[in-house]
Write a protein that holds these residues in place. Sequence first.
Motif, PDB file in Angstrom:
ATOM      1  N   ASN A  55       0.984  -1.201  -0.199  1.00 16.30           N
ATOM      2  CA  ASN A  55       0.024  -0.185  -0.162  1.00 16.30           C
ATOM      3  C   ASN A  55       0.838   1.169  -0.034  1.00 16.30           C
ATOM      4  O   ASN A  55       2.049   1.207   0.350  1.00 16.30           O
ATOM      5  N   GLY A  56       0.483   2.209  -0.497  1.00 19.21           N
ATOM      6  CA  GLY A  56       1.194   3.686  -0.297  1.00 19.21           C
ATOM      7  C   GLY A  56       1.867   4.078  -1.483  1.00 19.21           C
ATOM      8  O   GLY A  56       2.334   5.185  -1.657  1.00 19.21           O
ATOM      9  N   LYS A  57       1.898   3.211  -2.599  1.00 15.34           N
ATOM     10  CA  LYS A  57       2.587   3.441  -3.631  1.00 15.34           C
ATOM     11  C   LYS A  57       2.219   4.585  -4.672  1.00 15.34           C
ATOM     12  O   LYS A  57       2.998   5.484  -5.067  1.00 15.34           O
ATOM     13  N   PHE A  78       2.566   8.022  -2.663  1.00 15.53           N
ATOM     14  CA  PHE A  78       3.965   8.284  -2.583  1.00 15.53           C
ATOM     15  C   PHE A  78       4.358   8.977  -4.032  1.00 15.53           C
ATOM     16  O   PHE A  78       5.242   9.745  -3.958  1.00 15.53           O
ATOM     17  N   GLY A  79       4.055   7.980  -4.998  1.00 18.67           N
ATOM     18  CA  GLY A  79       4.245   8.621  -6.363  1.00 18.67           C
ATOM     19  C   GLY A  79       3.938  10.039  -6.652  1.00 18.67           C
ATOM     20  O   GLY A  79       4.492  10.941  -7.266  1.00 18.67           O
ATOM     21  N   ALA A  80       2.570  10.128  -6.364  1.00 22.12           N
ATOM     22  CA  ALA A  80       2.122  11.574  -6.613  1.00 22.12           C
ATOM     23  C   ALA A  80       2.775  12.603  -5.957  1.00 22.12           C
ATOM     24  O   ALA A  80       2.861  13.580  -6.585  1.00 22.12           O
ATOM     25  N   MET A  81       2.961  12.379  -4.596  1.00 17.70           N
ATOM     26  CA  MET A  81       3.793  13.431  -3.741  1.00 17.70           C
ATOM     27  C   MET A  81       5.249  13.783  -4.483  1.00 17.70           C
ATOM     28  O   MET A  81       5.346  14.874  -4.607  1.00 17.70           O
ATOM     29  N   LEU A  82       5.990  12.723  -4.633  1.00 18.11           N
ATOM     30  CA  LEU A  82       7.194  12.906  -5.277  1.00 18.11           C
ATOM     31  C   LEU A  82       7.185  13.735  -6.843  1.00 18.11           C
ATOM     32  O   LEU A  82       8.016  14.569  -6.852  1.00 18.11           O
ATOM     33  N   GLN A 111      -1.614   9.246   5.403  1.00 14.11           N
ATOM     34  CA  GLN A 111      -0.885  10.141   4.278  1.00 14.11           C
ATOM     35  C   GLN A 111       0.264  10.732   5.086  1.00 14.11           C
ATOM     36  O   GLN A 111       1.461  11.322   4.523  1.00 14.11           O
ATOM     37  N   ARG A 112       0.410  10.757   6.298  1.00 15.64           N
ATOM     38  CA  ARG A 112       1.524  11.403   7.265  1.00 15.64           C
ATOM     39  C   ARG A 112       2.847  10.465   7.139  1.00 15.64           C
ATOM     40  O   ARG A 112       3.903  10.802   6.966  1.00 15.64           O
ATOM     41  N   GLU A 113       2.415   9.011   7.145  1.00 15.13           N
ATOM     42  CA  GLU A 113       3.450   8.083   6.751  1.00 15.13           C
ATOM     43  C   GLU A 113       3.923   8.109   5.393  1.00 15.13           C
ATOM     44  O   GLU A 113       5.265   8.095   5.053  1.00 15.13           O
ATOM     45  N   ASN A 114       3.117   8.425   4.475  1.00 13.12           N
ATOM     46  CA  ASN A 114       3.464   8.508   3.127  1.00 13.12           C
ATOM     47  C   ASN A 114       4.368   9.778   2.842  1.00 13.12           C
ATOM     48  O   ASN A 114       5.601   9.552   2.313  1.00 13.12           O
ATOM     49  N   ALA A 115       4.110  10.938   3.405  1.00 15.73           N
ATOM     50  CA  ALA A 115       4.658  12.096   3.423  1.00 15.73           C
ATOM     51  C   ALA A 115       6.023  11.959   4.130  1.00 15.73           C
ATOM     52  O   ALA A 115       7.337  12.376   3.558  1.00 15.73           O
ATOM     53  N   VAL A 116       6.104  11.242   5.105  1.00 19.17           N
ATOM     54  CA  VAL A 116       7.421  10.993   5.881  1.00 19.17           C
ATOM     55  C   VAL A 116       8.450  10.212   4.754  1.00 19.17           C
ATOM     56  O   VAL A 116       9.803  10.589   4.844  1.00 19.17           O
ATOM     57  N   ASN A 117       7.803   9.195   4.123  1.00 19.74           N
ATOM     58  CA  ASN A 117       8.577   8.274   3.361  1.00 19.74           C
ATOM     59  C   ASN A 117       9.316   9.112   2.024  1.00 19.74           C
ATOM     60  O   ASN A 117      10.342   9.176   1.734  1.00 19.74           O
ATOM     61  N   VAL A 118       8.370  10.119   1.446  1.00 19.81           N
ATOM     62  CA  VAL A 118       8.754  11.206   0.599  1.00 19.81           C
ATOM     63  C   VAL A 118       9.754  11.932   0.722  1.00 19.81           C
ATOM     64  O   VAL A 118      10.756  12.028   0.356  1.00 19.81           O
ATOM     65  N   LEU A 119       9.529  12.855   1.915  1.00 17.03           N
ATOM     66  CA  LEU A 119      10.643  13.590   2.522  1.00 17.03           C
ATOM     67  C   LEU A 119      11.895  12.816   2.810  1.00 17.03           C
ATOM     68  O   LEU A 119      12.868  13.614   2.468  1.00 17.03           O
ATOM     69  N   SER A 120      11.846  11.481   3.459  1.00 19.05           N
ATOM     70  CA  SER A 120      13.135  10.971   3.694  1.00 19.05           C
ATOM     71  C   SER A 120      13.691  10.676   2.232  1.00 19.05           C
ATOM     72  O   SER A 120      15.004  10.888   2.144  1.00 19.05           O
ATOM     73  N   CYS A 121      12.895  10.325   1.006  1.00 14.92           N
ATOM     74  CA  CYS A 121      13.679  10.004  -0.077  1.00 14.92           C
ATOM     75  C   CYS A 121      14.041  11.019  -0.739  1.00 14.92           C
ATOM     76  O   CYS A 121      15.127  11.149  -1.493  1.00 14.92           O
ATOM     77  N   SER A 163      15.683   2.781  -5.268  1.00 18.90           N
ATOM     78  CA  SER A 163      14.519   1.908  -5.147  1.00 18.90           C
ATOM     79  C   SER A 163      13.770   2.194  -3.985  1.00 18.90           C
ATOM     80  O   SER A 163      14.376   2.269  -2.840  1.00 18.90           O
ATOM     81  N   VAL A 164      12.483   1.945  -3.849  1.00 15.39           N
ATOM     82  CA  VAL A 164      11.560   2.577  -2.703  1.00 15.39           C
ATOM     83  C   VAL A 164      10.704   1.360  -2.299  1.00 15.39           C
ATOM     84  O   VAL A 164       9.934   0.795  -3.338  1.00 15.39           O
ATOM     85  N   ILE A 165      10.735   0.804  -1.111  1.00 13.85           N
ATOM     86  CA  ILE A 165       9.754  -0.293  -0.656  1.00 13.85           C
ATOM     87  C   ILE A 165       8.832   0.332   0.353  1.00 13.85           C
ATOM     88  O   ILE A 165       9.499   0.660   1.471  1.00 13.85           O
ATOM     89  N   THR A 166       7.435   0.708   0.176  1.00 10.00           N
ATOM     90  CA  THR A 166       7.046   1.514   1.050  1.00 10.00           C
ATOM     91  C   THR A 166       6.405   0.762   2.039  1.00 10.00           C
ATOM     92  O   THR A 166       6.588   1.039   3.334  1.00 10.00           O
ATOM     93  N   ASN A 167       6.019  -0.789   2.166  1.00 13.30           N
ATOM     94  CA  ASN A 167       5.697  -1.376   3.155  1.00 13.30           C
ATOM     95  C   ASN A 167       5.219  -2.703   2.394  1.00 13.30           C
ATOM     96  O   ASN A 167       5.238  -3.043   1.480  1.00 13.30           O
ATOM     97  N   VAL A 168       5.190  -3.841   3.374  1.00 18.46           N
ATOM     98  CA  VAL A 168       4.894  -5.220   2.877  1.00 18.46           C
ATOM     99  C   VAL A 168       3.783  -5.645   4.042  1.00 18.46           C
ATOM    100  O   VAL A 168       3.822  -5.727   5.011  1.00 18.46           O
TER     101      VAL A 168
END
Length: 427
Positions: free
Chosen positions: A48-50, A53-57, A253-263, A157-162
Amino acid sequence: MNYTEALGYMKKAAERGSVLGLSRITELLRLMDNPQDKIKTVHIAGTNGKGSFGAMLTSVLKSAGYKVGGFSSPAITKVTDSFRIDGEEIGEQDFADIIGDIAPICESMDEKPTEFEVLTAAAFELFVRKGCDIAVVECGMGGDTDSTNVIKAPVLSVITNVQKDHGAFLGDTIAEIASHKCGIIKQGRPVYFGGNSEEVYEIAADTAKKLGCELFIPDYSQFSWSDDSCTINGTELIYKGEKLHIPLLGTYQRENAVNVLSCIEILRREGIDIPESAVRQGLADVKWHGRFEVISREPLIIYDGAHNPDGIRCAADSIRRYFGDKKVVLLIGVMADKEYGLYADMLGELTDTAFAVKPDNPRALDSKSLAQALTERGMRTLPFEDYAEGARAALDYAKKQDMPLIALGSLYMYQQFTDALKDIINK
């Protein structure tokens, strides 16, 4: 080739079914002069979250002045929706032109490519033709044998979650699924893991070590948010002391944003210039359909494409966040291969009545079976064979009870739902 002819060819390709493996897509791309090797790419896998994540990035990279290609699945509205340039869906003629050029190559092959392989090849060709500086590409399913996994040296390469999903293809355990998703990790290239599973992290770390890759994870000490940071008007978080606003809804979306900002920090290390102003503006401007999207505010109607247990859990969390103890009306449609029996346990306390419908997809579960499964577990659910009739009944009930209407269960249902609403409003 025109758009109708292109759709006809894709229907023909779809008849070949879904066959995992890279032999056909590798041969097809070789015959196309390997467009995937001509573009910088961020490659994303995860349960989930791909999409978010992609839209934000993409929005951030666009704000930084880059021309950004995007490929995601499934298409939420029509096939062109899987292809984006600077976040905008491509036109029908662009799609027809590329398919028209690719189709003869496909037909020349001894083993013809599948539908998703043709779409993948079309995406890489599109990015080259449009002169993209960078592309954000989602895996369709899994990772190692997904047709997008022909990218030899991704920028990241990004793995959002499993989570458990697509068990028939990827395995029944988190470890099995993680091993597939970690297949997008490439020799010597950085990889980011944004999930919270220690088991998956260890698999990713082991894979990265074997391939000589640096593995990154989020540093939550850089982030903070308040209890009221998720509202019906969007999501906020504080990163390095600055408040950032994201118009997307959903507690996830907070978790998705954290991942985007980290990337973004990793991409900067890879030589991609992304000013802070672009980060702020890009997040503020992001658009993405089907993820806790407010379709209407009067009456309040929301669509969320939650399609597996983890997605439903996140949707339930969001409903509680936004509406507290207030009941909502649910319109639900699912694929038959999902663990839909669990949904009643997650959603039952949030509603007094749910309405079951069947998404327009060959893998969809019929509404009577869904209603029976949910009702047997304590969630009163009414089945409707006609989708539009079910949507109308759910909306009428929501208005009568002064409750929000939440449609969820599958992204494949998004177009049906929005079309049904238009018909209801027009009548």
